[in-house]
Write a protein that holds these residues in place. Structure first.
Motif, PDB file in Angstrom:
ATOM      1  N   PHE A 342       2.103 -10.112   0.726  1.00 15.95           N
ATOM      2  CA  PHE A 342       3.316 -10.416  -0.008  1.00 15.95           C
ATOM      3  C   PHE A 342       4.175  -9.151  -0.029  1.00 15.95           C
ATOM      4  N   THR A 343       5.431  -9.283   0.349  1.00 11.69           N
ATOM      5  CA  THR A 343       6.313  -8.124   0.404  1.00 11.69           C
ATOM      6  C   THR A 343       7.568  -8.361  -0.430  1.00 11.69           C
ATOM      7  N   LEU A 344       8.236  -7.276  -0.777  1.00 10.76           N
ATOM      8  CA  LEU A 344       9.495  -7.366  -1.506  1.00 10.76           C
ATOM      9  C   LEU A 344      10.339  -6.151  -1.167  1.00 10.76           C
ATOM     10  N   THR A 345      11.617  -6.269  -1.389  1.00 10.91           N
ATOM     11  CA  THR A 345      12.549  -5.174  -1.130  1.00 10.91           C
ATOM     12  C   THR A 345      13.352  -4.895  -2.385  1.00 10.91           C
ATOM     13  N   THR A 346      13.418  -3.626  -2.763  1.00  8.10           N
ATOM     14  CA  THR A 346      14.234  -3.210  -3.895  1.00  8.10           C
ATOM     15  C   THR A 346      14.671  -1.773  -3.672  1.00  8.10           C
ATOM     16  N   ASP A 347      15.865  -1.464  -4.118  1.00 12.15           N
ATOM     17  CA  ASP A 347      16.422  -0.111  -3.929  1.00 12.15           C
ATOM     18  C   ASP A 347      16.367   0.309  -2.456  1.00 12.15           C
ATOM     19  N   ASP A 348      16.608  -0.656  -1.584  1.00 11.44           N
ATOM     20  CA  ASP A 348      16.633  -0.398  -0.138  1.00 11.44           C
ATOM     21  C   ASP A 348      15.296   0.113   0.399  1.00 11.44           C
ATOM     22  N   ARG A 349      14.212  -0.205  -0.292  1.00 12.35           N
ATOM     23  CA  ARG A 349      12.874   0.158   0.193  1.00 12.35           C
ATOM     24  C   ARG A 349      12.015  -1.096   0.273  1.00 12.35           C
ATOM     25  N   ASP A 350      11.169  -1.134   1.276  1.00  8.00           N
ATOM     26  CA  ASP A 350      10.261  -2.262   1.468  1.00  8.00           C
ATOM     27  C   ASP A 350       8.895  -1.924   0.868  1.00  8.00           C
ATOM     28  N   TYR A 351       8.375  -2.871   0.108  1.00  3.99           N
ATOM     29  CA  TYR A 351       7.089  -2.678  -0.555  1.00  3.99           C
ATOM     30  C   TYR A 351       6.146  -3.837  -0.209  1.00  3.99           C
ATOM     31  N   ALA A 352       4.858  -3.595  -0.403  1.00  7.50           N
ATOM     32  CA  ALA A 352       3.852  -4.659  -0.279  1.00  7.50           C
ATOM     33  C   ALA A 352       3.044  -4.710  -1.561  1.00  7.50           C
ATOM     34  N   ILE A 353       2.774  -5.925  -2.018  1.00  6.84           N
ATOM     35  CA  ILE A 353       1.843  -6.092  -3.136  1.00  6.84           C
ATOM     36  C   ILE A 353       0.441  -5.901  -2.570  1.00  6.84           C
ATOM     37  N   LYS A 354      -0.320  -5.071  -3.209  1.00  4.26           N
ATOM     38  CA  LYS A 354      -1.599  -4.597  -2.669  1.00  4.26           C
ATOM     39  C   LYS A 354      -2.518  -5.740  -2.231  1.00  4.26           C
ATOM     40  N   PRO A 355      -2.828  -5.845  -0.916  1.00  6.88           N
ATOM     41  CA  PRO A 355      -3.773  -6.861  -0.440  1.00  6.88           C
ATOM     42  C   PRO A 355      -5.212  -6.364  -0.453  1.00  6.88           C
ATOM     43  N   MET A 356      -5.388  -5.051  -0.505  1.00  4.31           N
ATOM     44  CA  MET A 356      -6.709  -4.428  -0.552  1.00  4.31           C
ATOM     45  C   MET A 356      -6.550  -3.030  -1.130  1.00  4.31           C
ATOM     46  N   ASN A 357      -7.650  -2.405  -1.459  1.00  3.07           N
ATOM     47  CA  ASN A 357      -7.597  -1.176  -2.241  1.00  3.07           C
ATOM     48  C   ASN A 357      -7.796   0.108  -1.442  1.00  3.07           C
ATOM     49  N   CYS A 358      -8.357   0.004  -0.241  1.00  2.00           N
ATOM     50  CA  CYS A 358      -8.822   1.205   0.456  1.00  2.00           C
ATOM     51  C   CYS A 358      -7.754   2.273   0.713  1.00  2.00           C
ATOM     52  N   PRO A 359      -6.531   1.930   1.192  1.00  2.00           N
ATOM     53  CA  PRO A 359      -5.562   3.001   1.432  1.00  2.00           C
ATOM     54  C   PRO A 359      -5.215   3.774   0.156  1.00  2.00           C
ATOM     55  N   CYS A 360      -5.169   3.062  -0.982  1.00  4.81           N
ATOM     56  CA  CYS A 360      -4.866   3.720  -2.249  1.00  4.81           C
ATOM     57  C   CYS A 360      -5.993   4.647  -2.678  1.00  4.81           C
ATOM     58  N   HIS A 361      -7.227   4.301  -2.360  1.00  2.00           N
ATOM     59  CA  HIS A 361      -8.354   5.160  -2.731  1.00  2.00           C
ATOM     60  C   HIS A 361      -8.321   6.463  -1.938  1.00  2.00           C
ATOM     61  N   VAL A 362      -7.844   6.392  -0.693  1.00  2.00           N
ATOM     62  CA  VAL A 362      -7.704   7.615   0.098  1.00  2.00           C
ATOM     63  C   VAL A 362      -6.676   8.538  -0.547  1.00  2.00           C
ATOM     64  N   GLN A 363      -5.629   7.949  -1.153  1.00  5.05           N
ATOM     65  CA  GLN A 363      -4.614   8.772  -1.810  1.00  5.05           C
ATOM     66  C   GLN A 363      -5.207   9.539  -2.987  1.00  5.05           C
ATOM     67  N   VAL A 364      -6.124   8.920  -3.709  1.00  6.31           N
ATOM     68  CA  VAL A 364      -6.797   9.620  -4.814  1.00  6.31           C
ATOM     69  C   VAL A 364      -7.671  10.735  -4.266  1.00  6.31           C
ATOM     70  N   PHE A 365      -8.404  10.455  -3.177  1.00  7.28           N
ATOM     71  CA  PHE A 365      -9.239  11.488  -2.560  1.00  7.28           C
ATOM     72  C   PHE A 365      -8.393  12.681  -2.118  1.00  7.28           C
ATOM     73  N   ASN A 366      -7.196  12.413  -1.627  1.00  4.05           N
ATOM     74  CA  ASN A 366      -6.353  13.464  -1.058  1.00  4.05           C
ATOM     75  C   ASN A 366      -5.762  14.413  -2.102  1.00  4.05           C
ATOM     76  N   GLN A 367      -5.866  14.067  -3.375  1.00  7.99           N
ATOM     77  CA  GLN A 367      -5.298  14.934  -4.402  1.00  7.99           C
ATOM     78  C   GLN A 367      -6.246  16.093  -4.695  1.00  7.99           C
ATOM     79  N   GLY A 368      -5.836  17.279  -4.312  1.00  5.75           N
ATOM     80  CA  GLY A 368      -6.662  18.453  -4.545  1.00  5.75           C
ATOM     81  C   GLY A 368      -7.590  18.710  -3.377  1.00  5.75           C
ATOM     82  N   LEU A 369      -7.938  19.974  -3.189  1.00  2.00           N
ATOM     83  CA  LEU A 369      -8.815  20.370  -2.087  1.00  2.00           C
ATOM     84  C   LEU A 369     -10.239  19.911  -2.355  1.00  2.00           C
TER      85      LEU A 369
END
Length: 667
Positions: A342-369
Motif C-alpha cells: 500500500f502506497t501513498l503520496t504526501t508533500d511530494d514524497r512517496d511512502y509505503a505502509i510497512k509490509p514487513m519489518n526487516c528493513p526498519c530493523h536494519v535502521q535500528v542496527f545502523n544507529q551507533g558503531l
C-alpha cells in the motif's frame, strides 16, 4: 478421425505387441540400484506387471529420469525409473489431475455449450474452470458427479498424442474452445503440443495421465462451486470453477470428508462469532475488529511471547508504519513486492505502509558503531504490517491485509549462525508445546538458481542450518532450490489435531539486505564487516496463529489463554454477596473472572456459559455461601466437584501457570 471409440481393458496393454528391435538393448535402473535389460522398447505398465500383479494394479504413472510419464508411454533408451503408485504423493497428484479431466468430459457431455479452460490438481483435490453463460447449481454438481462415475465405469482408454501446433489451434477453434486455442497460441514455439484422448473427449495437457478412466476408481467427490477469472486476472472474463477432492480409494475419501466435517465445526469464523471474539466487515476488508474477549486472547498471546523473547535475550523495539519508498527500493522489496504494498503520496514524497519489518530493523542496527562484541544482537518487534492481498484470497483472520508478526532479526557473524539457529529451535519448541502443538514438520530450503552471494558462503550457511537441525535430533525434509534469493531457510509447520498442516515458524539466513542497507560492525581485527541477518518468527502472523489456535481447540482454549477463565454463577439470590466476594478473590489471584447474578435457573446459566467454552464455572448456592466452598464444573465434564475456595484457586492458578492443555475428551 478424432472421434473414434476407444475403450480399454488392462489386458489390452499387457498384450500389446512391440516392434522387433533385435539390435536394441535397454537397461532400466530401479530406485534400489537394481537393473534389468530389455531387448525392445518397454512401457512402465509392462515393467510394473513384470514385477508383481499388485504393483500393476496400483501403478498410476512412471518416473523416467526424474520426469513423470504415462504408464503406456514407451521407454526407448537406458533410463532410471520409479513406478508411481496411487497412494503416494505423486500418485495422488496424477489421480487428481485425471479426476479434473473426467469432470471436464462429464460437463461437456451434459452441457455441450460449455467451454473448458484449465483443470489442475491442487492440495487434496482438483478443480476445473468453465466458461458458461448459465450458472452451475448444486443440483448440477450431483449430475456431473454421477456422470463422472459412469465415465469411470466405461474404462475409456486415455491416450497421449503429439499434435502439430497449428492443427491443434484449428481443432479447438472449430470446437468453439477459444480458451484452449489461446493457451496453445501462447505456448513457447519450441514446446511440444500434447493432447490426451479419453473416449470422444480430447483435452490439451502435458500429462501424465492414467492408462484409463477406470483406474481412477471411486475415491472422488465434487465439493463446491466458486467464481474465477480467466488466468487469474480480474480484467478478464469471469469463469465458473468446480472443486472436487480425489483419493486413492473410498476409505481415504471417507476419512478426508470426516476431517472436513470436523474442520467445519471448528471454523474459527463461526466460533469467533458464537463466542463474540471478533468480526470483519466490508468497510475494512482484510482487517479485524477485535471484541473484548478476542482482544483478551490476543493480548495474552502477545504478552506471553514478549516475556519469552526477553528471557531468550531479545530486545524489543518499535518502528514506523509509514516509510519513504526509497528504503524499500534499497532493500529490494519495491522491485519484488510492489503489487502487494500500500502506497501513498504526501508533500511530494512517496511512502509505503510497512509490509514487513526487516528493513526498519536494519535502521535500528545502523544507529551507533557496532563491535563484534555486540553480536549476536537480537531485535524483536510485534510489527504491524499491511499487504494488499487479493480480495478473493482473504479468509477470516487466517488471511488478512492488516496483521502483526512476532518478528525478530538476529544480527550475527557467520560463525554464530549454527548456535543461534539451534537456540532458536529450542525456543520454538518451548512455545509450540505451551500452545498444545507437539507434532512439527521441518523443511530445509536450499539455494535457488537465482541468488546473491558466493557458493562458498551458501555452503557454510546451508551446512550451519543442517547441523542445527541435526544437533536437535530432528527429522527434516530437504527442499532443493526453494530458499530465498538472499539465503537458505528452515520452515516449521504445525500439524493440528485433525491432520492439517500450518506453516508458521521460519528462520532465514540473509547475506543481502544488511549489505544493501549499509549495516556494518567492527571485527576483532579492526576491519569493517557486514553482519549476517537471521530473519525469524515463531507464530508468524498473530491473527493467523489465533485462528489456528481457535480451530485446534475447537474454541475451548486452555485456561491460561481463555478470555474468561472462571464464571461465578449463583443458584439463589441469597448467595449474591458471597459470589461477588468469590469473584474478587479470583481476580486478586490474577484470574479473569466474571459473576452472573441474573435471576435465572442454574441449568440455564451453566448451558449458556458452556457454549462460551469457559474453562470453569463455579456454582454458588446457600450451602456454598455458608461453608465458604464452590461447586466446580469444568468445561466438557458433567461432574461437579465441591471444594474450598482457596483450594480451587490454588489448583486453577497452578494449571494456568503451567500452561496446561485441558483434554476435553479425557474428561
Amino acid at each position: 478421425m478424432w472421434m473414434l471409440d476407444r475403450k480399454l481393458k488392462l489386458s489390452d496393454l499387457l498384450s500389446k505387441e512391440y516392434s522387433d528391435r533385435s539390435d536394441m538393448s535397454i537397461q532400466i535402473t530401479f530406485p534400489d540400484g537394481a537393473t534389468k535389460e530389455f531387448d525392445q522398447a518397454i512401457t512402465g505398465f509392462a515393467i510394473a506387471d513384470g514385477i508383481s500383479s499388485g504393483l500393476r494394479r496400483n501403478a498410476v504413472a512412471i518416473e523416467v529420469n526424474g520426469e513423470l510419464w504415462d504408464l503406456t508411454r514407451e521407454i526407448e533408451a537406458d533410463a532410471s525409473v520409479d513406478i508411481i503408485t496411487r497412494d503416494s504423493d505423486k500418485g495422488l497428484e496424477v489421480l487428481r489431475h485425471d479426476a479434473a479431466h473426467v469432470m471436464a468430459e462429464a460437463v461437456k457431455e451434459l452441457y455441450p455449450e460449455t467451454q473448458v479452460t484449465i483443470g489442475p490438481s491442487i492440495e487434496n483435490g482438483f478443480y476445473y474452470d468453465f466458461a458458461r453463460e448459465e450458472a452451475f447449481t448444486p443440483d448440477d454438481l450431483v449430475l456431473i458427479e454421477a456422470r463422472m462415475r459412469e465415465i469411470v465405469k466405461r474404462n475409456e482408454a486415455i491416450e497421449r498424442e503429439v499434435w502439430d501446433r497449428d492443427d491443434a489451434i484449428e481443432y479447438f477453434k472449430n470446437l468453439g474452445e477459444v480458451y484452449k486455442a489461446e493457451i496453445i497460441s501462447d505456448l513457447p514455439v519450441d514446446e511440444q503440443i500434447t493432447v490426451y484422448r479419453q473416449g470422444d473427449f480430447l483435452d490439451l495437457c502435458r500429462g501424465p495421465h492414467l492408462p484409463s478412466t477406470g483406474v481412477l476408481r471411486d475415491g472422488f467427490k465434487l465439493t463446491k462451486l466458486a467464481g474465477a477469472y480467466w488466468r487469474g486476472d480480474s480484467n478478464n472474463a469471469q469463469l465458473q470453477r468446480i472443486y472436487g477432492t480425489a483419493w486413492a480409494d473410498k476409505k481415504q475419501l471417507k476419512e478426508y470428508l470426516r476431517r472436513m466435517e470436523e474442520a467445519e465445526k471448528r471454523d474459527h469464523r463461526k466460533l469467533g462469532k458464537a463466542m463474540d471474539l471478533f468480526h470483519l466487515q466490508d468497510e475494512a476488508p482484510g482487517s479485524v475488529f477485535w471484541h473484548p474477549k478476542g482482544w483478551s486472547i490476543y493480548q495474552t498471546v502477545q504478552n506471553y511471547m514478549g516475556a519469552k523473547q526477553y528471557a531468550h535475550g531479545y530486545q524489543e523495539i518499535k518502528t514506523p508504519q509509514v516509510v519513504d519508498i526509497s528504503l524499500w527500493e534499497k532493500s529490494g522489496h519495491a522491485a519484488k513486492f510492489s503489487d502487494d504494498m500500500f502506497t501513498l503520496t504526501t508533500d511530494d514524497r512517496d511512502y509505503a505502509i510497512k509490509p514487513m519489518n526487516c528493513p526498519c530493523h536494519v535502521q535500528v542496527f545502523n544507529q551507533g558503531l557496532k563491535s563484534y562484541r555486540d553480536l549476536p544482537l537480537r531485535l524483536a518487534e510485534f510489527g504491524s504490517c499491511h499487504r494488499n492481498e487479493m480480495s478473493g484470497s482473504l479468509h477470516g483472520i487466517m488471511r488478512v491485509r492488516s496483521f502483526v508478526q512476532d518478528d525478530a532479526h538476529i544480527f550475527c557473524t557467520e560463525d554464530q549462525i549454527q548456535s543461534e539457529v539451534k537456540a532458536f529451535i529450542d525456543f520454538l519448541h518451548e512455545v509450540y508445546a505451551d500452545f498444545g502443538f507437539d507434532e512439527i514438520i521441518y523443511k530445509l530450503s536450499t539455494r535457488p538458481e537465482q541468488r546473491v552471494g558466493s557458493d562458498e558462503v551458501w555452503d557454510r550457511a546451508e551446512q550451519a542450518l543442517e547441523l542445527a537441525l541435526n544437533d536437535n535430533g530432528l527429522d527434516w525434509e530437504l527442499q532443493p532450490g526453494e530458499g530465498a534469493f538472499y539465503g537458505p531457510k528452515v520452515e516449521f509447520s504445525l500439524k493440528d489435531c485433525i491432520g492439517r498442516v500450518w506453516q508458521c515458524g521460519t528462520i532465514q539466513v540473509d547475506f543481502s539486505m544488511p549489505e544493501r542497507l549499509g549495516a556494518e560492525y567492527v571485527a576483532e581485527d579492526g576491519s569493517k564487516q557486514v553482519p549476517v541477518m537471521l530473519h525469524r518468527a515463531i507464530l508468524g502472523s498473530i491473527e493467523r496463529f489465533l485462528g489456528i489456535l481457535i480451530e485446534q481447540h475447537a474454541g475451548a482454549l486452555p485456561a491460561w489463554l481463555a478470555p474468561q477463565q472462571v464464571m461465578v454463577a449463583t443458584i439463589v439470590t441469597d448467595a449474591n454477596d458471597y459470589a461477588i466476594e468469590v469473584a474478587k478473590a479470583l481476580r486478586s489471584a490474577g484470574l479473569r473472572a466474571e459473576v452472573d447474578l441474573r435471576n435465572e435457573k442454574i441449568g440455564y446459566k451453566v448451558r449458556e456459559h458452556s457454549l462460551q467454552k469457559i474453562p470453569a464455572i463455579l456454582c454458588i448456592g446457600k450451602r456454598e455461601a455458608e461453608e465458604g466452598t464452590v461447586a466446580v464444573r469444568r468445561f466438557g465434564s458433567k461432574a461437579q466437584n465441591v471444594m474450598p475456595l482457596e483450594e480451587f484457586i490454588e489448583q486453577f492458578c497452578t494449571e494456568v501457570d503451567d500452561k496446561q492443555v485441558f483434554d476435553i475428551e479425557a474428561s
